[in-house]
Design a protein around this motif. Sequence first.
Motif, mmCIF file in Angstrom:
data_model
loop_
_atom_site.group_PDB
_atom_site.id
_atom_site.type_symbol
_atom_site.label_atom_id
_atom_site.label_comp_id
_atom_site.label_asym_id
_atom_site.label_seq_id
_atom_site.Cartn_x
_atom_site.Cartn_y
_atom_site.Cartn_z
ATOM 1 N N THR A 146 0.825 -1.225 0.000
ATOM 2 C CA THR A 146 0.000 0.000 0.000
ATOM 3 C C THR A 146 0.854 1.269 0.000
ATOM 4 N N ASN A 147 2.165 1.124 -0.168
ATOM 5 C CA ASN A 147 3.028 2.267 0.190
ATOM 6 C C ASN A 147 2.896 3.503 -0.699
ATOM 7 N N ASP B 152 -0.838 -4.853 3.429
ATOM 8 C CA ASP B 152 0.436 -4.519 4.076
ATOM 9 C C ASP B 152 0.586 -3.004 4.218
ATOM 10 N N TYR C 239 4.317 5.008 6.048
ATOM 11 C CA TYR C 239 3.790 5.332 4.712
ATOM 12 C C TYR C 239 2.876 6.568 4.772
ATOM 13 N N HIS D 13 12.269 -1.549 10.820
ATOM 14 C CA HIS D 13 13.706 -1.633 10.478
ATOM 15 C C HIS D 13 14.483 -1.985 11.742
ATOM 16 N N SER E 132 11.142 -6.666 10.325
ATOM 17 C CA SER E 132 11.346 -6.391 8.905
ATOM 18 C C SER E 132 12.769 -5.894 8.697
ATOM 19 N N ASN E 133 13.373 -6.355 7.620
ATOM 20 C CA ASN E 133 14.740 -5.942 7.262
ATOM 21 C C ASN E 133 15.767 -6.347 8.311
ATOM 22 N N GLN F 145 9.990 -9.536 7.185
ATOM 23 C CA GLN F 145 9.663 -8.993 5.858
ATOM 24 C C GLN F 145 10.929 -8.366 5.283
ATOM 25 N N GLY G 160 8.917 -5.711 -2.328
ATOM 26 C CA GLY G 160 9.534 -5.436 -3.639
ATOM 27 C C GLY G 160 9.625 -6.685 -4.497
ATOM 28 N N PRO G 161 8.598 -7.539 -4.497
ATOM 29 C CA PRO G 161 8.741 -8.839 -5.163
ATOM 30 C C PRO G 161 8.863 -8.761 -6.683
ATOM 31 N N SER H 177 0.200 -2.775 -6.995
ATOM 32 C CA SER H 177 -0.012 -2.301 -8.353
ATOM 33 C C SER H 177 -1.078 -1.227 -8.364
ATOM 34 N N HIS H 178 -0.899 -0.266 -9.291
ATOM 35 C CA HIS H 178 -1.919 0.772 -9.488
ATOM 36 C C HIS H 178 -2.770 0.444 -10.714
ATOM 37 N N ASN H 179 -2.602 -0.758 -11.229
ATOM 38 C CA ASN H 179 -3.304 -1.152 -12.449
ATOM 39 C C ASN H 179 -4.192 -2.357 -12.127
HETATM 40 N N1 LIG Z 1 9.344 -3.561 4.910
HETATM 41 C C1 LIG Z 1 9.893 -2.685 4.106
HETATM 42 O O1 LIG Z 1 10.910 -2.041 4.422
HETATM 43 C C2 LIG Z 1 9.262 -2.438 2.756
HETATM 44 C C3 LIG Z 1 9.979 -1.758 1.753
HETATM 45 C C4 LIG Z 1 9.370 -1.581 0.510
HETATM 46 C C5 LIG Z 1 8.085 -2.063 0.281
HETATM 47 N N2 LIG Z 1 7.389 -2.699 1.297
HETATM 48 C C6 LIG Z 1 6.015 -3.222 1.078
HETATM 49 O O2 LIG Z 1 6.041 -4.100 -0.032
HETATM 50 C C7 LIG Z 1 5.069 -3.693 -0.992
HETATM 51 C C8 LIG Z 1 5.498 -4.084 -2.393
HETATM 52 O O3 LIG Z 1 6.744 -3.525 -2.724
HETATM 53 P P1 LIG Z 1 6.897 -2.307 -3.735
HETATM 54 O O4 LIG Z 1 5.635 -1.534 -3.709
HETATM 55 O O5 LIG Z 1 8.144 -1.586 -3.396
HETATM 56 O O6 LIG Z 1 7.193 -2.958 -5.126
HETATM 57 P P2 LIG Z 1 6.601 -4.173 -6.014
HETATM 58 O O7 LIG Z 1 5.278 -4.611 -5.544
HETATM 59 O O8 LIG Z 1 7.685 -5.172 -6.137
HETATM 60 O O9 LIG Z 1 6.510 -3.488 -7.437
HETATM 61 C C9 LIG Z 1 5.563 -2.570 -7.794
HETATM 62 C C10 LIG Z 1 5.747 -2.297 -9.283
HETATM 63 O O10 LIG Z 1 5.505 -3.506 -10.025
HETATM 64 C C11 LIG Z 1 4.569 -3.249 -11.048
HETATM 65 N N3 LIG Z 1 3.702 -4.431 -11.179
HETATM 66 C C12 LIG Z 1 2.947 -5.005 -10.202
HETATM 67 N N4 LIG Z 1 2.276 -6.073 -10.692
HETATM 68 C C13 LIG Z 1 2.615 -6.173 -12.009
HETATM 69 C C14 LIG Z 1 2.244 -7.069 -13.043
HETATM 70 N N5 LIG Z 1 1.392 -8.077 -12.838
HETATM 71 N N6 LIG Z 1 2.786 -6.883 -14.286
HETATM 72 C C15 LIG Z 1 3.638 -5.871 -14.508
HETATM 73 N N7 LIG Z 1 4.035 -4.984 -13.569
HETATM 74 C C16 LIG Z 1 3.526 -5.133 -12.316
HETATM 75 C C17 LIG Z 1 3.781 -2.036 -10.603
HETATM 76 O O11 LIG Z 1 3.367 -1.284 -11.706
HETATM 77 P P3 LIG Z 1 1.797 -0.996 -11.980
HETATM 78 O O12 LIG Z 1 1.332 -0.139 -10.861
HETATM 79 O O13 LIG Z 1 1.802 -0.339 -13.308
HETATM 80 O O14 LIG Z 1 1.120 -2.348 -12.011
HETATM 81 C C18 LIG Z 1 4.810 -1.258 -9.781
HETATM 82 O O15 LIG Z 1 5.556 -0.409 -10.625
HETATM 83 C C19 LIG Z 1 4.965 -2.184 -0.741
HETATM 84 O O16 LIG Z 1 3.824 -1.610 -1.311
HETATM 85 C C20 LIG Z 1 5.008 -2.131 0.772
HETATM 86 O O17 LIG Z 1 3.728 -2.426 1.311
HETATM 87 C C21 LIG Z 1 7.981 -2.897 2.513
#
Ligand SMILES: NC(=O)c1ccc[n+]([C@@H]2O[C@H](COP(=O)([O-])OP(=O)(O)OC[C@H]3O[C@@H](n4cnc5c(N)ncnc54)[C@H](OP(=O)(O)O)[C@@H]3O)[C@@H](O)[C@H]2O)c1
Length: 268
Positions: A19-20, A52, A57, A119, A149-150, A171, A198-199, A240-242
């Motif tokens: 949700t970040n 999450d 955030y 963290h 986390s981390n 996490q 960041g998967p 995702s925002h899509n």
């Molecule tokens: N614990 C921590 O320190 C920490 C740090 C970072 C993040 N997080 C958590 O983890 C979550 C996920 O990580 P994140 O937001 O950094 O990155 P992410 O989920 O790995 O990546 C998001 C990106 O992937 C794209 N995407 C998602 N699904 C897709 C698909 N099916 N096909 C193509 N592109 C796709 C999205 O674009 P579109 O919007 O265009 O789909 C967006 O640009 C965060 O929202 C947060 O809640 C935790």
Amino acid sequence: MEYIKLNSGEQMPIVGTGTNTYGKENNQYRGKLNGDFTVLEDAIDLGYRSIDAAVSYSNEAGVGETLAKSKISREDFFITSKLPINDEYISTKDAVRKTINNSLKNFHTDYLDLYLIHHPIENKEYFKQTWEVFEEYYKNGKLKSIGVSNFDEELLNEMKKFATVKPAVNQIPINLKEPNQELIELLKSMEITPVAWGPMDASGEQIEALTEIGKAYNKSWAQVLLRYQIQRGIVVIPKSHNKNNQAANLDLFNFELSEEDVNKVSHL
Ligand SMILES: NC(=O)c1ccc[n+]([C@@H]2O[C@H](COP(=O)([O-])OP(=O)(O)OC[C@H]3O[C@@H](n4cnc5c(N)ncnc54)[C@H](OP(=O)(O)O)[C@@H]3O)[C@@H](O)[C@H]2O)c1
């Protein structure tokens, strides 16, 4: 949906949504809050139940409000939030309690499913007292599971000196650019569930290779990547925002990667 049983006994959905960047201008992490949580409403409509969130955030209140306003009952959600580690949140036990209480208020609930130390906390005294408060809320049922986390191996070992409740999850970044394999193995040996933040991170070349693998299953590169993680017991929280991508990221339970393809992905 499939679930992973945490060491607390609670069941966590293996796929959730991050949700970040939700409710923020230009979908930017540091964007101004704009109150628009349509994208989270879409995720809930599509079937996401694991959410999450984090205090840092800045959008926890809006995320909580969106969940509370949905037609889904509280017990069907699995809500995660995280405690920031700035001094103001951790320098006294009361500061920690105040932050947890505020998260409970933001989610209009009397319990959260999972609460994490966001963290590593360097100050050993703050670290110990923070975990003591987490255990207090775990024991009184306001936090169903508690985790970190981390965290690396050293910190997890440091915790063993004072923790009477083991973290349920750690996490950490888990993706093709940062596989974190050694830490994943350590977590599994400690019965701590790895959750991948960041998967989706992958290079252009890796995306091409995943796309190729996906053809045999009629699945996209993203679905192959997420399936690879959940198939080996890793919880994923893609954001995702899509709406199409959100739907694709949930559509992971009608195929299984062959051993050969799992091996291929692990070597990308
Ligand atoms: N614990 C921590 O320190 C920490 C740090 C970072 C993040 N997080 C958590 O983890 C979550 C996920 O990580 P994140 O937001 O950094 O990155 P992410 O989920 O790995 O990546 C998001 C990106 O992937 C794209 N995407 C998602 N699904 C897709 C698909 N099916 N096909 C193509 N592109 C796709 C999205 O674009 P579109 O919007 O265009 O789909 C967006 O640009 C965060 O929202 C947060 O809640 C935790």
